[in-house]
Design a protein around this motif. Sequence first.
Motif, mmCIF file in Angstrom:
data_model
loop_
_atom_site.group_PDB
_atom_site.id
_atom_site.type_symbol
_atom_site.label_atom_id
_atom_site.label_comp_id
_atom_site.label_asym_id
_atom_site.label_seq_id
_atom_site.Cartn_x
_atom_site.Cartn_y
_atom_site.Cartn_z
ATOM 1 N N ILE A 258 0.857 -1.187 0.000
ATOM 2 C CA ILE A 258 0.000 0.000 0.000
ATOM 3 C C ILE A 258 0.891 1.235 0.000
ATOM 4 N N CYS A 259 0.324 2.373 -0.382
ATOM 5 C CA CYS A 259 1.099 3.608 -0.489
ATOM 6 C C CYS A 259 1.106 4.341 0.851
ATOM 7 N N ALA A 260 1.990 5.328 0.943
ATOM 8 C CA ALA A 260 2.169 6.045 2.206
ATOM 9 C C ALA A 260 0.930 6.848 2.587
ATOM 10 N N GLU A 261 0.146 7.319 1.593
ATOM 11 C CA GLU A 261 -1.038 8.119 1.903
ATOM 12 C C GLU A 261 -2.136 7.298 2.565
ATOM 13 N N GLN A 262 -2.047 5.976 2.493
ATOM 14 C CA GLN A 262 -3.075 5.133 3.090
ATOM 15 C C GLN A 262 -2.721 4.650 4.492
ATOM 16 N N VAL A 263 -1.532 4.990 4.978
ATOM 17 C CA VAL A 263 -1.086 4.576 6.316
ATOM 18 C C VAL A 263 -0.862 5.838 7.139
ATOM 19 N N HIS A 264 -1.408 5.875 8.346
ATOM 20 C CA HIS A 264 -1.334 7.053 9.209
ATOM 21 C C HIS A 264 -0.709 6.656 10.551
ATOM 22 N N SER A 265 0.304 7.391 10.932
ATOM 23 C CA SER A 265 0.983 7.150 12.209
ATOM 24 C C SER A 265 0.346 8.010 13.298
ATOM 25 N N VAL A 266 0.020 7.381 14.440
ATOM 26 C CA VAL A 266 -0.616 8.076 15.560
ATOM 27 C C VAL A 266 0.095 7.660 16.846
ATOM 28 N N ILE A 267 0.411 8.642 17.698
ATOM 29 C CA ILE A 267 1.057 8.388 18.985
ATOM 30 C C ILE A 267 0.080 8.787 20.088
ATOM 31 N N ALA A 268 -0.103 7.886 21.071
ATOM 32 C CA ALA A 268 -1.039 8.140 22.168
ATOM 33 C C ALA A 268 -0.306 8.025 23.502
ATOM 34 N N PHE A 269 -0.200 9.141 24.228
ATOM 35 C CA PHE A 269 0.300 9.140 25.595
ATOM 36 C C PHE A 269 -0.903 8.963 26.521
ATOM 37 N N VAL A 270 -0.979 7.817 27.167
ATOM 38 C CA VAL A 270 -2.145 7.502 27.979
ATOM 39 C C VAL A 270 -1.881 7.703 29.472
ATOM 40 N N GLY A 271 -0.669 8.028 29.878
ATOM 41 C CA GLY A 271 -0.371 8.231 31.290
ATOM 42 C C GLY A 271 -0.709 9.641 31.734
ATOM 43 N N ASP A 272 -0.466 9.918 32.995
ATOM 44 C CA ASP A 272 -0.719 11.236 33.574
ATOM 45 C C ASP A 272 0.479 12.135 33.282
ATOM 46 N N CYS A 273 0.555 12.620 32.044
ATOM 47 C CA CYS A 273 1.679 13.458 31.625
ATOM 48 C C CYS A 273 1.148 14.772 31.061
ATOM 49 N N GLU A 274 2.075 15.702 30.873
ATOM 50 C CA GLU A 274 1.732 17.032 30.355
ATOM 51 C C GLU A 274 2.785 17.447 29.350
ATOM 52 N N PHE A 275 2.326 17.869 28.165
ATOM 53 C CA PHE A 275 3.239 18.316 27.129
ATOM 54 C C PHE A 275 3.691 19.744 27.429
ATOM 55 N N LYS A 276 4.995 19.959 27.437
ATOM 56 C CA LYS A 276 5.552 21.291 27.663
ATOM 57 C C LYS A 276 6.052 21.930 26.374
ATOM 58 N N THR A 277 5.969 21.234 25.279
ATOM 59 C CA THR A 277 6.319 21.778 23.973
ATOM 60 C C THR A 277 5.162 21.503 23.016
ATOM 61 N N VAL A 278 5.152 22.245 21.917
ATOM 62 C CA VAL A 278 4.082 22.091 20.938
ATOM 63 C C VAL A 278 4.278 20.771 20.207
ATOM 64 N N MET A 279 3.272 19.913 20.288
ATOM 65 C CA MET A 279 3.333 18.610 19.659
ATOM 66 C C MET A 279 2.568 18.628 18.335
ATOM 67 N N PRO A 280 3.014 17.838 17.345
ATOM 68 C CA PRO A 280 2.251 17.746 16.089
ATOM 69 C C PRO A 280 0.916 17.061 16.316
ATOM 70 N N PRO A 281 -0.035 17.216 15.387
ATOM 71 C CA PRO A 281 -1.368 16.611 15.591
ATOM 72 C C PRO A 281 -1.329 15.104 15.740
ATOM 73 N N ARG A 282 -0.309 14.457 15.213
ATOM 74 C CA ARG A 282 -0.224 12.989 15.308
ATOM 75 C C ARG A 282 0.116 12.515 16.714
ATOM 76 N N VAL A 283 0.584 13.408 17.587
ATOM 77 C CA VAL A 283 0.909 13.051 18.969
ATOM 78 C C VAL A 283 -0.236 13.529 19.852
ATOM 79 N N THR A 284 -0.907 12.601 20.540
ATOM 80 C CA THR A 284 -2.091 12.928 21.324
ATOM 81 C C THR A 284 -1.902 12.495 22.769
ATOM 82 N N ARG A 285 -2.783 12.977 23.612
ATOM 83 C CA ARG A 285 -2.754 12.650 25.040
ATOM 84 C C ARG A 285 -4.127 12.137 25.453
ATOM 85 N N GLY A 286 -4.149 11.094 26.292
ATOM 86 C CA GLY A 286 -5.419 10.523 26.734
ATOM 87 C C GLY A 286 -6.163 9.867 25.585
ATOM 88 N N ASP A 287 -7.432 10.192 25.434
ATOM 89 C CA ASP A 287 -8.231 9.639 24.343
ATOM 90 C C ASP A 287 -8.268 10.575 23.134
#
Length: 332
Positions: free
Chosen positions: A135-164
């Motif tokens: 399959i091509c790259a446009e059909q695969v999406h990378s997503v990162i989920a931080f599910v612990g009790d953490c807090e981002f102190k820098t601006v994260m890209p939309p692919r990096v999420t927290r909680g749900d």
Amino acid sequence: MNQILSTAFNGLFLYLGLALAFMVLAGVLRSPRFKGWRGERAAQSMIRKKLDPQVYVDLHNITLPTADGSTQIDHLIFSPYGLFVLETKNYQGWIFGGEHQALWTQQIYRKRSKFQNPLRQNYKHTKALQELLGICAEQVHSVIAFVGDCEFKTVMPPRVTRGDGFVSHIQSFTQTVWSPEQMQDLLDKLEAIRLQSGRATDKQHVTHMKALQAAKSQPKSKVQTKTAARPKPEPVAEPVKPSPPDVVDILRESVAAAIVALPVNVQPERPAPASARLPAAVQRVNEVRECPQCTWPLRKLVMQRGPLAGQGVWRCTNTAACSFVQEETSQD
């Protein structure tokens, strides 16, 4: 008396056994492996609660063969809108990192620790799926989920999420990329390619990862190569001196001809100051540029990898608390 001592010793052994069991349990609960497993279970529960199973098909703990061994993916979510590769991280404290940084920082009170950029870690997963499923790259999406009790102190890209937050990110894709039949074919192909789940596969994958980490941490050994001895030149019995070439010394004549008497009233030009003779780019070397976010000094770097490879950038030296990066312009 003996009965009292026996009862005391039995009670002491009982307390020691309970204390030892408590210490072992606490060690297991604090181990990174258990934290990772708990984070994966939390993400799996969110997926099945908040994503429609009629639209999204989720798979978990997928081990795929690669050219150098194997790679393990936490969660795969098939949908008509593409394949989502979800990497979960169960972290606490403050998180510092940028999209193009190789290592991110976790800070809990005064303790800081480094960990691999999860975007780069998930990049290998997406590339393996592209090659195995075709399959091509446009059909695969990378997503990162931080599910612990953490807090981002820098601006994260939309692919990096927290909680749900990864749920809403996945639901934001609404453009259909393949039909239900094509999606089913990909699922069948993946089931045929993936390694059989179980302790043996997990153990083999962990051994492979430890070998890769040991190879990266081991310093490169200097390879010593023996060079063949050069043959010694044969001694010459009677060295012959070469005859001097027939040349004409015209240096004096050229210099004498070049000397011209200057007029008395003409003053020689004074040399320009050193700062004026330097190019503008050299004069700006001593200038100190400040970060517009935290007023720390900026440092000029040349990117070696990524989309900005070979291009100069200005980066804040306060890497622990600031991720300001500015591309170098022609004026810089």
